[in-house]
Design a protein around this motif. Structure first.
Motif, PDB file in Angstrom:
ATOM      1  N   SER A 114      18.541  43.058 -51.937  1.00  0.00           N
ATOM      2  CA  SER A 114      19.555  42.045 -52.234  1.00  0.00           C
ATOM      3  C   SER A 114      20.713  42.697 -52.971  1.00  0.00           C
ATOM      4  O   SER A 114      20.497  43.515 -53.876  1.00  0.00           O
ATOM      5  CB  SER A 114      18.955  40.912 -53.077  1.00  0.00           C
ATOM      6  N   ILE A 167      24.693  42.327 -54.849  1.00  0.00           N
ATOM      7  CA  ILE A 167      25.800  41.581 -55.438  1.00  0.00           C
ATOM      8  C   ILE A 167      27.006  42.514 -55.422  1.00  0.00           C
ATOM      9  O   ILE A 167      26.956  43.608 -55.976  1.00  0.00           O
ATOM     10  CB  ILE A 167      25.477  41.112 -56.865  1.00  0.00           C
ATOM     11  N   LYS A 175      31.008  43.252 -56.149  1.00  0.00           N
ATOM     12  CA  LYS A 175      32.189  42.900 -56.943  1.00  0.00           C
ATOM     13  C   LYS A 175      33.288  43.924 -56.676  1.00  0.00           C
ATOM     14  O   LYS A 175      33.008  45.120 -56.536  1.00  0.00           O
ATOM     15  CB  LYS A 175      31.859  42.873 -58.448  1.00  0.00           C
ATOM     16  N   VAL A 191      23.787  38.371 -51.650  1.00  0.00           N
ATOM     17  CA  VAL A 191      23.523  37.064 -52.255  1.00  0.00           C
ATOM     18  C   VAL A 191      24.732  36.528 -53.009  1.00  0.00           C
ATOM     19  O   VAL A 191      24.824  35.326 -53.259  1.00  0.00           O
ATOM     20  CB  VAL A 191      22.303  37.141 -53.200  1.00  0.00           C
ATOM     21  N   HIS A 192      25.677  37.405 -53.363  1.00  0.00           N
ATOM     22  CA  HIS A 192      26.870  36.950 -54.092  1.00  0.00           C
ATOM     23  C   HIS A 192      27.934  38.030 -54.004  1.00  0.00           C
ATOM     24  O   HIS A 192      27.624  39.230 -53.959  1.00  0.00           O
ATOM     25  CB  HIS A 192      26.523  36.665 -55.564  1.00  0.00           C
ATOM     26  N   GLY A 241      32.303  38.662 -55.336  1.00  0.00           N
ATOM     27  CA  GLY A 241      33.397  38.097 -56.103  1.00  0.00           C
ATOM     28  C   GLY A 241      34.367  39.162 -56.557  1.00  0.00           C
ATOM     29  O   GLY A 241      34.222  40.351 -56.260  1.00  0.00           O
ATOM     30  N   ASN A 271      26.519  36.626 -65.755  1.00  0.00           N
ATOM     31  CA  ASN A 271      25.997  35.826 -64.641  1.00  0.00           C
ATOM     32  C   ASN A 271      25.567  36.717 -63.478  1.00  0.00           C
ATOM     33  O   ASN A 271      24.560  36.450 -62.818  1.00  0.00           O
ATOM     34  CB  ASN A 271      27.070  34.837 -64.189  1.00  0.00           C
ATOM     35  N   ASP A 272      26.329  37.797 -63.221  1.00  0.00           N
ATOM     36  CA  ASP A 272      25.950  38.739 -62.161  1.00  0.00           C
ATOM     37  C   ASP A 272      24.618  39.402 -62.482  1.00  0.00           C
ATOM     38  O   ASP A 272      23.770  39.585 -61.603  1.00  0.00           O
ATOM     39  CB  ASP A 272      27.043  39.794 -61.980  1.00  0.00           C
ATOM     40  N   MET A 293      21.790  36.873 -61.971  1.00  0.00           N
ATOM     41  CA  MET A 293      21.547  36.626 -60.555  1.00  0.00           C
ATOM     42  C   MET A 293      20.831  37.810 -59.909  1.00  0.00           C
ATOM     43  O   MET A 293      19.916  37.634 -59.090  1.00  0.00           O
ATOM     44  CB  MET A 293      22.883  36.348 -59.843  1.00  0.00           C
TER      45      MET A 293
END
Length: 699
Positions: free
Chosen positions: A490, A492, A494, A522-523, A525, A532-533, A536
């Protein structure tokens, strides 16, 4: 007679008062029994009242079916969410001829109501309702302006080409600045927008797009926002992959090209070969009879740059670039990012009107009241058509590539954003509804195929056959609680700007090794790594990949405490290399067998060990050596008969650990092995080799 009439009237009053008949015939003998009777009657009346309330609740929870006149059996079944056989069962023991019914048969009104009632449902008549259309509150571009209001504007020129062919160095020489030193690894990884004022007074807005293969979407966006494309080609390298891609983007956007043959000061340069190679891609220079200008330059030394500028100004005059400086602003967002002190910031090119502080803008589903404007030197300024400017004051971060339009008030901006948000949600709902209908259609086709072989049966026989088939399918269905053992990573993601995140997601979309390890984003940004990152990533057991973003000391400590990997990079190919390494580390190692030695079985005999008879093979080592610490394999005619470890290895009568090539030995094995003369004993070792992902992102 009067007494008899009075008695009868009293009896009627008692009966209408719901008193039990036993009391009237046999009255209670005492006051205590009368009290007990009254209490029991009181409790009984409460119980009946509660039961009636429960019955009302049950009735309220009944499913409602919308009916209408002239419904067919199939339409009624669809409205009830049932099948044809259910309707047939509901019409049992009625005067309807069931054998004459088919899905297209029209039912009478009383039988429609009867079927719904027998099914434990409620019916209501369908009504025709008119839905009022919402007024369109979107913002649109203005119609073309009156030619008398147009004025000349500076051209927007995009520098495009292959990586490391000197695009940014060319802008350095034009601006007399050092942009290259600020780019990580000397590679442009964003769209840079700069305004250059020439000694002759002309102004040109330059866009510098990345040349790396990963930034194709940025180059396409730069080509669509420009008037002229300067194609930089190195004279020593010639036409490369990103050169061809830049030509395709310019042709798609229908933008004229000027070829800048760079690095002509190098001894191995060959500008003539470069122009010949461009012919194969339909770029015909003037010396070959075409209309494309080609200028030989050296961006590093500044040679012949004035000729390139003159060619650009001349082409801009031919194009007659004009725009309306007044009225509401229209522009194009070419980049967006989040700044710690400024908040959401966008880089935009003004195409119409003049952008000033206080303007209210709408872009996509975001709006802004402009608080500050900055040019490439960081100074506040108003932006006229054809100029690039940074806009501060956005409520949310609009994506790059969106059209920027000015509205009259903040209320109007909110209305436009709300309209666009609702329209996008409606579009998503429509797409989801289409997918649902497609799935239902597939299910219906499967349903019909299952019943095609039962069409010759009566509906009762068909019901029994389907029950048996469904029962057998249910018992043979695998467990739904089995957890997948598929490997998963997974992520994230950025990035510092919207274009960088877009590029990373485009690369990750090319992942094609799902059979080895699943990879999920999954995310994603824009901005620095946040708490928060970290939370998660901990929840999903994933890793955080950041491009040109930072993580504070507190965030790094939190990530280390929770065991979340932080992968921060400023060069995109290094980020992809580490991602490939992490994917490869997820894969189990591949076990390979290295042959140490081979021996031929010359004779077989048996040896008694206690009460057990052990088969022994007399062998001669032909290759390498036999080492008792490793595994062995018994091969007969290229087939493996046995595999395992030895229980004994002897040379003459001595127990040995190793038998070398050319020596004879006797050996016995753990387990059952049927030795035969001519068999081959192979000694091998198992080596775990790290597995590498098969995904190639092109780096």
């Amino acid at each position: 007679m009067n007494v008899m009439s009075s008695v009868m009237r009293a009896a009627r009053r008692l009966i209408h008062a719901d008193l039990p008949l036993q009391l009237f015939l046999c009255p209670p003998q005492s006051s205590a029994s009368l009290l007990t009777w009254s209490l029991n009657r009181k409790f009984a009346s409460k119980q009946v009242k509660g039961q009636r309330q429960d019955e009302k609740k049950v009735k309220m929870n009944k499913q409602e079916v919308e009916i209408r006149h002239g419904m067919t059996v199939a339409a009624l079944a669809a409205a009830m969410n049932k099948d044809f056989d259910h309707i047939m069962e509901a019409l049992l023991n009625t005067s309807v001829d069931l054998d004459s019914l088919d899905p297209d048969s029209v039912l009478e009104e009383k039988w429609i109501k009867e079927v719904v009632t027998r099914s434990g449902m409620k019916f209501r008549w369908a009504r025709l309702s008119e839905t009022r259309e919402r007024p369109n509150r979107d913002v649109q571009r203005r119609p073309p302006a009156d030619p008398s209001l147009l004025v000349n504007r500076p051209p927007v020129v995009t520098i495009m080409g292959h990586v490391d062919h000197g695009k940014t160095t060319l802008l350095d020489s034009l601006r007399k600045s050092q942009i290259v030193s600020t780019e990580a690894g000397g590679i442009t990884q964003h769209i840079g927008a700069f305004r250059v004022q020439l000694p002759t007074g002309e102004k040109i807005t330059f866009l510098d797009t990345p040349g790396h293969a990963a930034f194709s979407s940025m180059r396409a966006r730069g080509a669509s926002a420009t008037d002229i494309v300067i194609l930089v080609v190195a004279a020593d390298d010639g036409v490369m992959d990103q050169t061809v891609e830049s030509i395709q983007h310019a042709k798609t956007a229908k933008v004229p090209i000027i070829v800048a043959v760079n690095k002509c000061d190098k001894p191995q340069s060959d500008p003539h070969r470069v122009k010949q190679d461009l012919l194969t891609h339909d770029v015909v220079c003037e010396e070959f009879g075409g209309d494309v200008q080609a200028v030989h330059i050296s961006a590093l030394k500044g040679d012949n740059l004035l000729a390139l500028v003159e060619a650009t100004v001349a082409l801009a005059e031919v194009l007659e670039l004009k725009a309306e400086p007044g009225g509401p602003v229209e522009g194009l967002i070419i980049e967006s990012r989040t700044d710690k002190g400024k908040g959401p910031v966008t880089t935009a090119i003004v195409q119409r009107g003049t952008l000033r502080r206080g303007c209210v803008l709408v872009a996509g589903r975001c709006w802004a009241k402009v608080r500050f404007l900055f040019d490439e030197n960081g100074q506040a300024a108003a932006a006229a058509p054809g100029e690039a400017v940074e806009v501060v004051g956005w409520k949310d971060l609009p994506p790059a590539g969106e059209t920027m339009l000015e509205v009259e008030s903040e209320q109007r901006a909110r209305e436009a954003v709300e309209w666009r948000t609702q329209e996008e949600e409606q579009q998503k709902l429509l797409e989801e509804q289409t997918a649902i209908e497609l799935k239902q259609q597939q299910h219906l086709e499967q349903y019909r195929q299952e019943r095609a072989g039962l069409s010759h049966l009566s509906w009762r026989q068909r019901k029994v056959a389907l029950y048996r088939a469904n029962k057998a399918a249910f018992t043979s269905r695998p467990s739904e609680r089995t957890e997948s053992e598929q490997l998963r990573l997974s992520l994230i993601v950025k990035g510092d700007v919207d274009g960088s995140v877009e590029t990373l997601l485009d690369i990750l979309d090319s992942y094609d090794a799902q059979q080895q390890c699943l990879m999920d984003v999954v995310h994603f940004g824009i901005g620095d790594i946040s708490e928060n990152d970290i939370n998660m990533a901990e929840t999903f057991g994933g890793s955080i990949y950041g491009f040109n973003v930072a993580a504070s000391r507190a965030i790094r400590t939190l990530a280390a405490k929770k065991g979340v990997p932080l992968r921060l990079h400023t060069v995109i190919y290094k980020l992809m290399e580490e991602l490939k390494e992490e994917l490869s580390a997820k894969l189990p190692p591949i076990v390979s067998h290295n042959v140490i030695g081979e021996a031929a079985v010359l004779a077989t005999f048996s040896v008694s060990v206690g009460k057990k008879v052990v088969p022994v093979a007399g062998c001669r080592v032909q290759k390498g050596q036999l080492d008792r610490r490793h595994k062995f394999r018994l091969v007969r005619e290229r087939d493996t008969v046995w595999e395992g470890f030895l229980s004994a290895l002897k040379h003459h009568k001595d127990e040995v650990q190793v038998v070398k090539s050319g020596m004879e030995c006797g050996l016995s094995v753990d387990g059952d092995a049927d030795f035969r003369t001519g068999d081959v004993i192979v000694c091998f070792e198992e080596v775990a080799v790290p597995q590498v992902t098969s995904w190639d992102p092109g780096f």
